[in-house]
Design a protein around this motif. Structure first.
Motif, PDB file in Angstrom:
ATOM      1  N   ARG A  43      -0.640  10.651 -37.932  1.00 45.95           N
ATOM      2  CA  ARG A  43      -1.685   9.611 -38.020  1.00 45.95           C
ATOM      3  C   ARG A  43      -2.971  10.078 -37.342  1.00 45.95           C
ATOM      4  N   LEU A  44      -2.825  10.671 -36.144  1.00 47.44           N
ATOM      5  CA  LEU A  44      -4.018  11.119 -35.418  1.00 47.44           C
ATOM      6  C   LEU A  44      -4.739  12.231 -36.168  1.00 47.44           C
ATOM      7  N   GLN A  45      -3.946  13.144 -36.774  1.00 45.62           N
ATOM      8  CA  GLN A  45      -4.563  14.244 -37.523  1.00 45.62           C
ATOM      9  C   GLN A  45      -5.338  13.676 -38.711  1.00 45.62           C
ATOM     10  N   GLN A 279     -17.093  28.464 -25.056  1.00 40.17           N
ATOM     11  CA  GLN A 279     -15.946  29.271 -24.659  1.00 40.17           C
ATOM     12  C   GLN A 279     -15.494  30.167 -25.811  1.00 40.17           C
ATOM     13  N   ASP A 280     -15.384  31.427 -25.504  1.00 43.58           N
ATOM     14  CA  ASP A 280     -14.899  32.384 -26.499  1.00 43.58           C
ATOM     15  C   ASP A 280     -13.389  32.306 -26.577  1.00 43.58           C
ATOM     16  N   GLY A 281     -12.848  32.270 -27.772  1.00 45.77           N
ATOM     17  CA  GLY A 281     -11.387  32.298 -27.928  1.00 45.77           C
ATOM     18  C   GLY A 281     -10.716  30.985 -27.578  1.00 45.77           C
ATOM     19  N   ALA A 282     -11.533  29.905 -27.345  1.00 44.86           N
ATOM     20  CA  ALA A 282     -10.917  28.617 -27.014  1.00 44.86           C
ATOM     21  C   ALA A 282     -10.291  28.014 -28.272  1.00 44.86           C
ATOM     22  N   ALA A 283      -9.261  27.207 -28.065  1.00 45.86           N
ATOM     23  CA  ALA A 283      -8.591  26.583 -29.211  1.00 45.86           C
ATOM     24  C   ALA A 283      -9.202  25.208 -29.441  1.00 45.86           C
ATOM     25  N   PHE A 284      -9.389  24.860 -30.713  1.00 49.59           N
ATOM     26  CA  PHE A 284      -9.951  23.553 -31.052  1.00 49.59           C
ATOM     27  C   PHE A 284      -9.011  22.841 -32.006  1.00 49.59           C
ATOM     28  N   ASP A 285      -9.139  21.502 -32.041  1.00 49.08           N
ATOM     29  CA  ASP A 285      -8.314  20.758 -32.991  1.00 49.08           C
ATOM     30  C   ASP A 285      -8.793  21.010 -34.422  1.00 49.08           C
ATOM     31  N   SER A 352      -6.022  18.698 -26.430  1.00 48.69           N
ATOM     32  CA  SER A 352      -5.829  18.879 -27.867  1.00 48.69           C
ATOM     33  C   SER A 352      -5.022  17.700 -28.377  1.00 48.69           C
ATOM     34  N   LEU A 353      -5.017  17.529 -29.696  1.00 48.50           N
ATOM     35  CA  LEU A 353      -4.239  16.419 -30.257  1.00 48.50           C
ATOM     36  C   LEU A 353      -2.767  16.584 -29.920  1.00 48.50           C
ATOM     37  N   GLU A 354      -2.306  17.856 -29.963  1.00 45.62           N
ATOM     38  CA  GLU A 354      -0.893  18.123 -29.628  1.00 45.62           C
ATOM     39  C   GLU A 354      -0.613  17.675 -28.193  1.00 45.62           C
ATOM     40  N   ALA A 355      -1.585  17.986 -27.309  1.00 46.05           N
ATOM     41  CA  ALA A 355      -1.393  17.611 -25.897  1.00 46.05           C
ATOM     42  C   ALA A 355      -1.333  16.098 -25.766  1.00 46.05           C
TER      43      ALA A 355
END
Ligand code: ADP
Length: 646
Positions: A43-45, A279-285, A352-355
């Motif tokens: 749902r959030l995604q 931020q380089d290499g940071a993860a995004f949703d 993150s959404l996962e978090a």
């Protein structure tokens, strides 16, 4: 009533069943929590995707709104068209949300021909006026020129074909398949953006077609106009983007997501949070191109681009494949392959959404396991309490039996003595006096027993008040020994006394403390075994180095107490199995009462014991304040050897 074995089996069965139910609930809860968190994740995604699409659509609407407003009749002369554009731009800017977003507005008229001309909007005169191309728009100018020339060429070819076809059909009387068809696409052209020059362009040709009348006159291809809009970067970055982000990514407590628009790894166009996007290499949703198809090229290859739409394959530069299926489109121009796309970076504020989902899952699990734990704890407490209640009920029954037994013996003696006297069996004054003494002893025993029970009840109900005053330790011991002298003598016990001289007075209630010591002495006699020996000692307790309390010990060399029973002997009504089995009389109240009295005097009662070797009960009592004592200097010296030296 169930037998104890049956009761225990029943209880064990209940415990096992309840434990099974709790485990099953825990497993189900764990599974449900996982299913719920999976559904929440989906749902959030989906919500995030729809927020991003909404954000893009609103951005496009904001940027291309002016193009929609600039619609003119293509049949007019360039001069008339310019006047009409001017009028429409003016009325658009009066109603637009951000009219100041447009810093410069140009019209590139008759593009692709030698009559091409650039007109610039003059806000002072409210009309378009001829202007020179700004240096920053050179590449864009070139780009438009190439596309316009191709369109003019293509339109010319189509016109020629139509002309030939018309002539041929005119001679054989059939109608032209080109008749009434628009030369350019039915929906016009998508707007296109040069992100480096912050400029949008769009072809302003719409519904250009050849009517039958025009065809007969042999009209040439229509002129091509471009609307060119330069954006104000400051308004775009400081107003338009923040408002859109606020509109699409905020929840009840501000922004749910961190959002950034970046033009490259180190070039942040906009960021909702300082530093976010750098931020380089940071993860995004999500990482989505701002312009062009949302998932990057190629997308939906099956969809045909509108006719004459600029193509990426044209002459080394163009827009990327525009398969984006939204109602609005805005493609970016890539002059070279090195040109980078603007990207929209989105990440949930909590990492993150996962978090977020796993945090929610952890919380749900913690909550449900907490509830289960409380349930298990509640059940355990109920079981323990019922077990305790059973034990207590048994102890009380034993107590009733013990008290009855304790009462029966003296009462039987008194009763038979009385009968003997009545029956005249007792002869002589001496025998009569012996009977009298026996009756008196038994009566005293009864009185003590009753007093013990009453005192226990009063202490438990906190209804007993002690009058505390300074007492000599030796006086307390003397009183207790005097009251138990009969018992000691009767049982032929040897009593050793070791009382340290000059002990300071203690604070206490004499009858209560004496009662407490009597109970210890009585127990030493009852459980002292064949040694028939006891030692009563008193000295200052030097273990803590404070010398602020006295320790009075009653020691015997009797039965002793096992380690398992040591913990329980101070519980009311408790009697150890061995003494019960050995038919040693007692009520199980003596030690409990003695400990309560010690506590009421601010002291404590402890025990050390070894089965078969004997026991030592020690009563600790605090000294009275030195200032209150008459014999203060000597007392203090006796308590603390260091003081006597000074
Ligand atoms: P009672 O003596 O009436 O049974 P108490 O409360 O005085 O009750 O003592 C509780 C239990 O502690 C006794 O039943 C006995 O098992 C144990 N106990 C007390 N004093 C001694 C001792 N001096 N030696 C051995 N066991 C003792």
């Amino acid at each position: 009533m169930k037998s104890p074995l049956k009761q225990r089996v029943f209880l064990t069965g209940v415990v096992i069943a309840l434990a099974g139910v709790l485990i099953a609930l825990a497993v189900l809860q764990y599974r449900w929590a996982r299913e719920v968190s999976d559904a929440t994740n989906v749902r959030l995604q989906a919500n995030l995707d729809s927020s991003i699409l909404g954000w893009r659509e609103d951005l496009y609407r904001e940027l291309t709104g002016v193009f929609a407003a600039l619609q003119v009749d293509p049949g007019q002369s360039p001069h008339q068209k310019a006047a009409q554009y001017a009028q429409q731009y003016q009325s658009w800017s009066q109603t637009a949300a951000h009219p100041d977003l447009i810093s410069h507005l140009f019209l590139f008229q008759n593009a692709g021909t030698e009559h091409s001309q650039l007109l610039q909007w003059n806000a002072a005169t409210n009309q378009f006026e001829p202007a020179d191309w700004p240096a920053e728009l050179d590449r864009l100018h070139n780009w438009m020129q190439i596309r316009s020339e191709e369109m003019v060429k293509a339109a010319g070819a189509v016109m020629r074909l139509r002309q030939q076809d018309r002539l041929r059909r005119h001679s054989n009387g059939s109608t032209s398949p080109f008749g009434g068809h628009r030369l350019f696409g039915p929906d016009g052209f998508p707007a296109t953006v040069d992100v480096n020059a912050m400029t949008l362009v769009r072809l302003q040709i719409r519904h250009t077609s050849h009517s039958a009348g025009n065809q007969s006159k042999g009209q040439s291809a229509p002129a091509i106009d471009w609307a060119v809009v330069r954006l104000d970067s400051k308004v775009f970055q400081e107003h338009v983007l923040p408002e859109l982000v606020e509109r699409h990514f905020s929840g009840s407590q501000g922004l749910d997501y961190q959002v950034a628009v970046v033009a490259g790894p180190s070039s942040v166009v906009y960021s909702s949070d300082a530093g976010f996007g750098k931020q380089d290499g940071a993860a995004f949703d999500r990482t989505i191109p701002v312009y062009g198809p949302p998932h990057g090229p190629p997308a939906r290859r099956g969809m045909a681009p509108p006719s004459f739409a600029p193509s990426a394959h044209l002459h080394g530069g163009g827009t990327r494949d525009n398969g984006f299926a939204g109602p609005l489109r805005l493609d970016a121009i890539h002059y070279t392959d090195a040109d980078t796309d603007w990207q929209l970076l989105v990440r949930h504020r909590l990492g993150s959404l996962e978090a977020v989902v796993s945090g929610m899952r952890r919380r749900n699990l913690a909550l449900s396991f907490g509830v289960l734990l409380v349930l298990a704890g509640g059940i355990a407490i109920i079981l323990i309490s019922s077990q305790r209640a059973r034990v207590l009920a048994k102890l009380q029954m034993d107590f009733v039996a013990a008290v009855s037994h304790e009462l029966r013996t003296p009462l039987a003696v008194i009763s038979s003595a009385a009968e003997n006297i009545i029956d005249g069996v007792v002869a002589g004054k001496q025998q009569l006096s012996q009977y009298g003494i026996e009756i008196k002893n038994q009566a005293r025993h009864l009185i003590k027993l009753v007093e013990q029970i009453l005192l226990f009840s009063a202490t438990r109900n906190k209804g007993h008040h002690y009058s505390l005053r300074p007492l000599r330790v030796s006086d307390v011991i003397e009183t207790a020994l005097k009251d138990t002298a009969g018992l000691i003598e009767e049982n032929r016990f040897t009593v050793e006394r070791e009382v340290a001289p000059n002990l300071p007075p203690i604070m206490g209630d004499l009858p209560a403390l004496s009662h407490c010591l009597q109970n210890l002495i009585t127990n030493a006699v009852k459980y002292g075994g064949d040694a028939r020996w006891m030692r009563i000692s008193a000295k200052a307790n030097d273990a803590s180095g404070q010398y602020d309390e006295v320790q009075v010990s009653v020691e015997d060399k009797g039965l002793g107490i096992s380690a398992g029973e040591l913990r329980r002997i101070f519980e009311p009504f408790y009697r150890s199995r061995s003494v019960d089995a050995g038919q040693i009389h007692g009520t199980g109240l003596g030690l409990s009462l003695a400990r309560d009295i010690a506590a009421a005097m601010g002291g404590r009662l402890t025990v050390t014991s070894e089965p078969g070797k004997g026991s030592c009960f020690t009563l600790y009592l605090r000294f009275a304040e030195v200032a209150e004592l008459q014999t203060a200097p000597q007392a203090a010296a006796a308590v603390n050897p260091n003081l006597s030296k000074t």
